[in-house]
Motif scaffolding. Structure first.
Motif, PDB file in Angstrom:
ATOM      1  N   MET A  54      35.038  25.600  52.001  1.00  0.00           N
ATOM      2  CA  MET A  54      36.169  26.515  52.109  1.00  0.00           C
ATOM      3  C   MET A  54      36.964  26.542  50.801  1.00  0.00           C
ATOM      4  O   MET A  54      36.649  25.838  49.852  1.00  0.00           O
ATOM      5  N   GLU A  55      38.034  27.337  50.782  1.00  0.00           N
ATOM      6  CA  GLU A  55      38.808  27.517  49.553  1.00  0.00           C
ATOM      7  C   GLU A  55      39.745  26.352  49.273  1.00  0.00           C
ATOM      8  O   GLU A  55      40.235  26.200  48.165  1.00  0.00           O
ATOM      9  N   ASP A  56      40.007  25.542  50.265  1.00  0.00           N
ATOM     10  CA  ASP A  56      40.805  24.332  50.067  1.00  0.00           C
ATOM     11  C   ASP A  56      40.679  23.471  51.320  1.00  0.00           C
ATOM     12  O   ASP A  56      40.021  23.867  52.285  1.00  0.00           O
ATOM     13  N   ILE A  58      42.948  22.669  53.421  1.00  0.00           N
ATOM     14  CA  ILE A  58      43.697  23.193  54.567  1.00  0.00           C
ATOM     15  C   ILE A  58      42.775  24.097  55.374  1.00  0.00           C
ATOM     16  O   ILE A  58      42.657  23.987  56.600  1.00  0.00           O
ATOM     17  N   ALA A  59      42.097  24.990  54.655  1.00  0.00           N
ATOM     18  CA  ALA A  59      41.172  25.906  55.315  1.00  0.00           C
ATOM     19  C   ALA A  59      39.987  25.147  55.902  1.00  0.00           C
ATOM     20  O   ALA A  59      39.483  25.493  56.972  1.00  0.00           O
ATOM     21  N   ALA A  62      41.030  23.713  59.101  1.00  0.00           N
ATOM     22  CA  ALA A  62      41.168  24.805  60.066  1.00  0.00           C
ATOM     23  C   ALA A  62      39.791  25.239  60.578  1.00  0.00           C
ATOM     24  O   ALA A  62      39.582  25.407  61.782  1.00  0.00           O
ATOM     25  N   ALA A  63      38.850  25.395  59.662  1.00  0.00           N
ATOM     26  CA  ALA A  63      37.509  25.847  60.046  1.00  0.00           C
ATOM     27  C   ALA A  63      36.851  24.847  60.988  1.00  0.00           C
ATOM     28  O   ALA A  63      36.179  25.226  61.962  1.00  0.00           O
TER      29      ALA A  63
END
Ligand SMILES: Cc1ncc(C[n+]2csc(CCOP(=O)(O)OP(=O)(O)O)c2C)c(N)n1
Ligand code: SF4
Ligand SMILES: [Mg+2]
Lengths: 376, 280
Positions: A54-56, A58-59, A62-63
């Protein structure tokens, strides 16, 4: 006989996840945890699982929660700064009771710190990193073989108790290569979340009337329900009222604290007649074991208590230990964190001595042995 | 016959939290009509949101619904879609949720072109927290954290989405509700990341502080400001001031969709493995 392999700790972690039935990984590269992601990037497409960079972080967190809610067993792995970024969504998974496993391969420092060196200074963050009161299970393996089995156990606990589980080990065991045996399928138990059996119209995702862990429906299986990070009622919808918030938060804590017999795991080495005990986990636990062996050779009655579950903290065991020994030595790669817990549980019944180190090198057996001699 | 909204609304969950005059209810109803038009099986829909007034929408509808953390809905939605690529994943987000705290996730979801439909409820303000300026608040507008008028330049959400790689970009408004239905239908049917910016009014924290005497004035402003994209393009440059295009603003078919590409790779590896097994 399973498969014998020479594996790095991080690779063993990924193998353990696959053994446990993990089919989803979401991550973001960071030293010293990246090999977990690299391993999963290779293997998950081969078995039809989902891999996402993911892009970071946090994401990624979340994923992973999304993947789990959609029915997959999901893993993420990170270190220091990335672990900080994951905290808000980890709290979300704790409150919404969505299983997942978070690996924190600990490095040194606040901030960027010592990316390539070992640390044990996130251990309080593992417990208190996200805001609010919340249940935490955190496992602390110290050997490559143990990283494998504890990763399987992490998934099992996560599925059983419907809660995120953290695995925290340090850079040294993450990067160390050791011989391990990967058991054949079926040898280690694999636990899957309990699903509802009632008709969808009767399903309450947070029904606590039959126990502290309500059955969990996956999305898209006919049980349409609402998941929110707001405190919620048994039906999953926001509740802003007393006493529900209070009783539900107590239940969340009780899920973990009330099942310590099942969750807390530790190794006791030469403790039976010990006069001096060492409380140590991860790489410090390995050094401590060598120190105990050396002390015993010199006729000093030293022993080791090595937690494999650090949260919930093995309170009863440390309390009992404090009644039998003269002192407990706590070596840790921080400036003193887990020593507070040992001290809290010992209630002044024995001496407590810390050995701290944060210069990127491990605490040596010699350092520990010297302390043993000092306090004996 | 009047449309039966109740069939999609969760029993006992109304009234909603939105203020009188808030236009979110209009969009809410549009979404329900769209789901009905497309005959989507509600068991197959995941509706995901972040935090804000807009993000409270999922709680009211009878789908699989997930109200996440501020700005992160697209991370959760991406996880769900990758785990279950054959399901419909829809995201509802505010302007702050999608483009401030969630801006990074927004551009990366667009870049991946993953088959998710994102409905950005743009009311030009942080509604839920009481009217602080957002990345779409127009220059000069009053906000509680811009008490002398906003000096922070704005995002153009459709341009942002297009630039980041979204393969379907549209803009509708709460005033043009019938057109909005068509846009959301098309967005959901589109394979790839689709963004619909939906212009909304927050009379409570934005309108009344910015010379709109009533919520109706804000709706009339939408009526006067937004023109179908074809009409807008025909305007001579001197007449475009104060006007904005709406409708489908950008659409590109046939671009690789993320899950298809990923699971295509999975298939390829499977075939290679079978091939190798046969050679042995
Ligand atoms: C991490 C985090 N930061 C800040 C907030 C506070 N907060 C809640 S909603 C919101 C803004 C919402 O604005 P927008 O996304 O435009 O949605 P609207 O309410 O206007 O529909 C903020 C800042 C939060 N919930 N979480
Ligand atoms: S504060 Fe604004 S956006 Fe929120 S419900 Fe009220 S009118 Fe709507
Ligand atoms: Mg807003």
């Amino acid at each position: 006989m399973g498969k014998i392999k020479l594996l790095q700790g991080n690779e063993a972690c990924a193998e353990g996840a696959l053994y446990a039935g993990c089919t989803f990984f979401g991550g973001y590269p960071i030293t010293p945890s990246t090999e977990v992601a690299e391993f999963m990037a290779r293997r998950l497409p081969q078995i039809g699982g989902a891999f996402l960079q993911m892009e970071d972080e946090i994401a990624a967190m979340a994923a992973v929660i999304g993947g789990s809610l959609a029915g997959s067993k999901a893993l993420t792995a990170t270190s220091g700064p990335g672990f900080s970024l994951k905290q808000e969504n980890m709290g979300f998974a704790m409150l919404t009771e969505i299983p997942c496993v978070i690996v924190n391969v600990m490095r040194g420092g606040p901030s960027t710190g010592v990316p390539t060196g070992p640390g044990q200074s996130d251990i309080m963050q593992c417990k208190w990193g996200t805001h609010g009161d919340h249940p935490v299970i955190c496992l602390t393996p110290a050997y490559v073989q143990e990283i494998f089995t504890e990763t399987v156990r992490a998934f099992n606990l996560s599925e059983k108790y419907r809660t995120p589980v953290i695995i925290a080990f340090d850079e040294i065991v993450g990067h160390m290569r050791e011989r391990i045996e990967i058991p054949d399928p079926g040898v280690l138990p694999v636990v899957n979340r309990t699903k509802p059996t009632c008709p969808p119209s009767e399903y309450l995702p947070y029904d606590d009337s039959k126990g502290d862990v309500p059955p969990m429906a996956n999305f898209f299986e006919g049980y349409r329900y609402h998941v929110t990070g707001l405190n919620h009622g048994t039906d999953g919808f926001p509740v802003n009222a007393s006493p529900r918030i209070h009783t539900d938060e107590l239940r969340l804590i009780r899920k973990v604290e009330g099942n310590k017999k099942d969750i807390v795991k530790f190794e006791e080495y030469q403790l039976a007649d010990a006069e001096v005990a060492i409380f140590a986990y991860g790489v410090s636990g390995r050094s401590a074991k060598t120190a105990v062996e050396a002390a015993r050779k010199e006729g000093i009655k030293a022993g080791l208590f090595r937690p494999l579950t650090i949260w919930p903290f093995p309170e009863e065991q440390v309390a009992a230990l404090s009644k039998r020994v003269k002192a407990i030595i706590v070596p840790e790669l921080s400036l003193g964190q887990i020593i507070f817990e040992v001290d809290r549980c010992s209630k002044g019944r024995c001496g407590i001595e810390g050995i701290y180190r944060v210069d990127g090198d491990p605490i040596t057996p010699a350092q520990i042995l010297a302390k043993v001699k000092e306090v004996k | 016959m009047a449309f039966n909204y109740d069939q999609y609304i969760r029993g006992g969950k109304l009234p909603h939290i939105w203020c009188p005059g808030c236009t979110y209810g209009i969009v809410f109803k549009s979404l329900l009509r769209v789901v009905d038009t497309l005959k989507l099986n509600r068991d197959d829909i995941a509706l995901v949101s972040g935090i804000g007034c807009a993000s409270r929408l999922p709680g009211y509808v009878d789908f699989n619904t997930l109200h996440t953390t501020h700005g992160r809905a697209l991370g959760f939605a991406t996880g769900i879609k990758m785990a279950k690529p054959d399901k419909h994943v829809l995201v509802v987000s505010g302007d702050g949720d999608a483009t401030a705290i969630g801006g990074n996730h927004f551009i990366h979801a667009c870049r991946r072109n993953i088959d998710i439909t994102v409905l950005v409820f743009n009311n030009y303000i942080y509604g839920m927290t009481g009217g602080q300026y957002s990345p779409t608040t127009p220059l000069g507008h009053m906000a509680t954290t811009m008490p002398y008028g906003n000096i922070d330049p704005s995002f153009n959400i459709p341009e942002l989405a297009k630039g980041a790689g979204a393969s379907f970009v549209a803009r509708g408004t709460a005033y043009h509700a019938a057109g909005l239905d068509r846009l959301i239908v098309e967005a959901i049917q589109h394979k790839g990341l689709s963004v619909v910016e939906i212009i909304n009014a927050c009379p409570t924290t934005h309108g009344r502080r910015n010379k709109f005497k009533s919520p109706t004035d804000q709706l009339l402003w939408m009526k006067d400001t937004f023109l179908p994209a074809v009409a807008f393009e025909k305007l001579p440059p001197e007449k475009t001031a104060g006007k904005l295009p709406m409708g489908v603003l950008y659409k590109k078919e046939g671009l690789p969709e993320y899950c298809e590409t990923y699971y295509g790779l999975v298939e390829r590896l499977k075939k290679q493995k079978e091939g190798r097994a046969q050679e042995r």
